[in-house]
Design a protein around this motif. Structure first.
Motif, mmCIF file in Angstrom:
data_model
loop_
_atom_site.group_PDB
_atom_site.id
_atom_site.type_symbol
_atom_site.label_atom_id
_atom_site.label_comp_id
_atom_site.label_asym_id
_atom_site.label_seq_id
_atom_site.Cartn_x
_atom_site.Cartn_y
_atom_site.Cartn_z
ATOM 1 N N GLY A 1 -5.322 -10.603 12.899
ATOM 2 C CA GLY A 1 -6.002 -10.729 11.623
ATOM 3 C C GLY A 1 -5.122 -10.243 10.488
ATOM 4 N N VAL A 2 -5.747 -9.743 9.439
ATOM 5 C CA VAL A 2 -4.994 -9.293 8.272
ATOM 6 C C VAL A 2 -5.431 -7.893 7.876
ATOM 7 C CG1 VAL A 2 -4.604 -11.606 7.351
ATOM 8 C CG2 VAL A 2 -6.669 -10.363 6.716
ATOM 9 N N LYS A 3 -4.533 -7.174 7.214
ATOM 10 C CA LYS A 3 -4.857 -5.845 6.717
ATOM 11 C C LYS A 3 -5.699 -5.956 5.449
ATOM 12 C CE LYS A 3 -0.764 -3.600 8.667
ATOM 13 N NZ LYS A 3 0.428 -2.757 8.404
ATOM 14 N N PHE A 4 -6.260 -4.841 5.047
ATOM 15 C CA PHE A 4 -7.170 -4.788 3.898
ATOM 16 C C PHE A 4 -6.538 -5.375 2.634
ATOM 17 C CE2 PHE A 4 -8.760 -2.533 0.147
ATOM 18 C CZ PHE A 4 -10.116 -2.780 0.240
ATOM 19 N N GLN A 5 -5.305 -4.951 2.322
ATOM 20 C CA GLN A 5 -4.640 -5.419 1.104
ATOM 21 C C GLN A 5 -4.381 -6.929 1.154
ATOM 22 O OE1 GLN A 5 -3.847 -2.862 2.931
ATOM 23 N NE2 GLN A 5 -3.326 -1.060 1.702
ATOM 24 N N ALA B 1 -8.668 7.695 6.886
ATOM 25 C CA ALA B 1 -8.143 6.321 6.892
ATOM 26 C C ALA B 1 -9.298 5.358 7.156
ATOM 27 C CB ALA B 1 -7.072 6.156 7.960
ATOM 28 N N ARG B 2 -9.130 4.096 6.741
ATOM 29 C CA ARG B 2 -10.156 3.079 6.973
ATOM 30 C C ARG B 2 -10.094 2.629 8.428
ATOM 31 N NH1 ARG B 2 -9.520 0.386 2.876
ATOM 32 N NH2 ARG B 2 -11.519 0.637 1.828
ATOM 33 N N GLY C 1 -16.774 -9.039 16.361
ATOM 34 C CA GLY C 1 -15.473 -9.670 16.211
ATOM 35 C C GLY C 1 -15.028 -9.830 14.771
ATOM 36 N N TYR C 2 -15.580 -8.993 13.862
ATOM 37 C CA TYR C 2 -15.222 -9.083 12.449
ATOM 38 C C TYR C 2 -13.979 -8.247 12.123
ATOM 39 C CZ TYR C 2 -19.963 -10.973 11.803
ATOM 40 O OH TYR C 2 -21.101 -11.721 11.869
ATOM 41 N N CYS C 3 -13.898 -7.061 12.706
ATOM 42 C CA CYS C 3 -12.816 -6.131 12.380
ATOM 43 C C CYS C 3 -12.294 -5.459 13.646
ATOM 44 C CB CYS C 3 -13.282 -5.059 11.388
ATOM 45 S SG CYS C 3 -13.983 -5.701 9.866
ATOM 46 N N GLU C 4 -11.146 -4.818 13.493
ATOM 47 C CA GLU C 4 -10.538 -4.131 14.621
ATOM 48 C C GLU C 4 -9.672 -2.995 14.095
ATOM 49 O OE1 GLU C 4 -8.145 -5.450 18.645
ATOM 50 O OE2 GLU C 4 -7.586 -6.396 16.752
ATOM 51 N N THR C 5 -9.598 -1.929 14.864
ATOM 52 C CA THR C 5 -8.745 -0.802 14.507
ATOM 53 C C THR C 5 -7.668 -0.640 15.570
ATOM 54 O OG1 THR C 5 -10.607 0.331 13.454
ATOM 55 C CG2 THR C 5 -8.660 1.655 13.962
ATOM 56 N N TYR D 1 1.353 12.144 16.186
ATOM 57 C CA TYR D 1 0.098 11.850 15.490
ATOM 58 C C TYR D 1 -0.266 10.388 15.712
ATOM 59 C CZ TYR D 1 2.806 9.470 11.836
ATOM 60 O OH TYR D 1 3.623 8.607 11.155
ATOM 61 N N SER D 2 -1.517 10.069 15.522
ATOM 62 C CA SER D 2 -1.997 8.692 15.684
ATOM 63 C C SER D 2 -2.063 8.003 14.327
ATOM 64 C CB SER D 2 -3.383 8.670 16.336
ATOM 65 O OG SER D 2 -3.321 9.134 17.659
ATOM 66 N N GLN D 3 -1.381 6.878 14.212
ATOM 67 C CA GLN D 3 -1.474 6.085 12.985
ATOM 68 C C GLN D 3 -2.600 5.079 13.155
ATOM 69 O OE1 GLN D 3 2.053 4.624 10.870
ATOM 70 N NE2 GLN D 3 1.161 2.578 10.971
ATOM 71 N N ILE D 4 -3.516 5.062 12.202
ATOM 72 C CA ILE D 4 -4.679 4.176 12.259
ATOM 73 C C ILE D 4 -4.462 2.984 11.337
ATOM 74 C CG2 ILE D 4 -7.168 4.014 11.840
ATOM 75 C CD1 ILE D 4 -7.299 7.045 12.311
ATOM 76 N N GLU D 5 -4.631 1.771 11.888
ATOM 77 C CA GLU D 5 -4.488 0.556 11.087
ATOM 78 C C GLU D 5 -5.746 -0.294 11.228
ATOM 79 O OE1 GLU D 5 -0.019 -0.762 10.341
ATOM 80 O OE2 GLU D 5 -0.576 -0.979 12.451
ATOM 81 N N PHE D 6 -6.292 -0.676 10.105
ATOM 82 C CA PHE D 6 -7.540 -1.449 10.044
ATOM 83 C C PHE D 6 -7.226 -2.922 9.796
ATOM 84 C CE2 PHE D 6 -10.819 -3.241 7.166
ATOM 85 C CZ PHE D 6 -11.919 -3.182 7.999
#
Length: 227
Positions: free
Chosen positions: A139-143, A172-173, A183-187, A204-209
């Motif tokens: 998918g795509v990131k927020f920005q 973080a989002r 199935g709309y979003c994923e982290t 550390y854990s990097q979180i990506e939405f």
């Protein structure tokens, strides 16, 4: 004179809640109180809408009932509702066509054709955007979503929050169970290392939405493609 008449315009309790800045559940409560007091049209029946897997009541009100309701809910917003009703009534009149008048009928058909062509162009733009999105499995990131939809970040952030698609996790989002399940979003979580102040390595854990293709389809249909 024969006319093609558009349906009597109504306004939903959900739109009234938005116009007045009230919670929809409070609007529904007031409607039921007014119905019980036989102030509103006793014939109106609640309809249903789905939100987060649950079904809730809402009403479609005619002009008289909506004005009475808003006067009870929030008198200071009555003018805003009157303005909205003027828009609805104007739109309704625009769709009334004298079918015995060839000029009026031809004009209406041309306007309809132009609207269909414009809608097809928008749908084409929507399909192209969705194709771009589906080129990646993540998918795509927020920005990126904001750029594709051509909307401000604050607008999308507000929509995601109100519809239960995202949450805050370690500042973080992140996606919610609701948005992941549909199935709309994923982290995505990625373990990374960094050098601490004392020179030692830490992790550390990097979180990506990500907003997935299915979620972007929902958003694109809601916001449309804005030029």
């Amino acid at each position: 004179m024969n006319q093609i008449l558009s349906p009597t315009p109504t306004m939903s309790s959900r739109e009234i809640a938005e116009l007045t800045g009230k919670e929809h559940k409070n609007v529904i409560r007031t409607i039921k109180d007014l119905l019980a007091a036989e102030i509103l049209d006793a014939q109106i029946e609640p309809l249903k809408f789905e939100y987060r897997g649950q079904w809730f009541d809402y009403y479609e009100l005619k002009k008289r009932d909506s004005l009475i309701l808003v006067a009870r809910l929030s008198p200071e917003f009555t003018a805003r509702l009157v303005d909205r009703w003027q828009e609805l009534e104007y739109q309704s009149k625009q769709h009334n066509v004298d079918i015995n008048n060839p000029h009026a009928l031809r004009k209406a058909l041309l306007e309809y054709t132009e609207q269909v062509i414009e809608l097809e162009h928008k749908n084409t733009g929507l399909e192209k955007s969705i194709k771009v999105i589906t080129q990646t499995n993540h998918g795509v990131k927020f920005q990126q979503a904001c750029k594709i939809l051509n909307i401000k970040r604050s607008v999308l952030a507000d929509w995601l929050s109100k519809h239960g698609w995202d949450r805050r996790l370690n500042n973080a989002r992140a996606s919610t169970h609701y948005s992941q399940e549909r199935g709309y979003c994923e982290t995505k979580y990625e373990e990374r290392t960094k050098i601490k102040a004392n020179g030692e390595l830490g992790s550390y854990s990097q979180i990506e939405f990500f907003i997935l293709p299915k979620g972007m389809e929902v958003l694109a249909k809601h916001f449309g493609i804005r030029g």
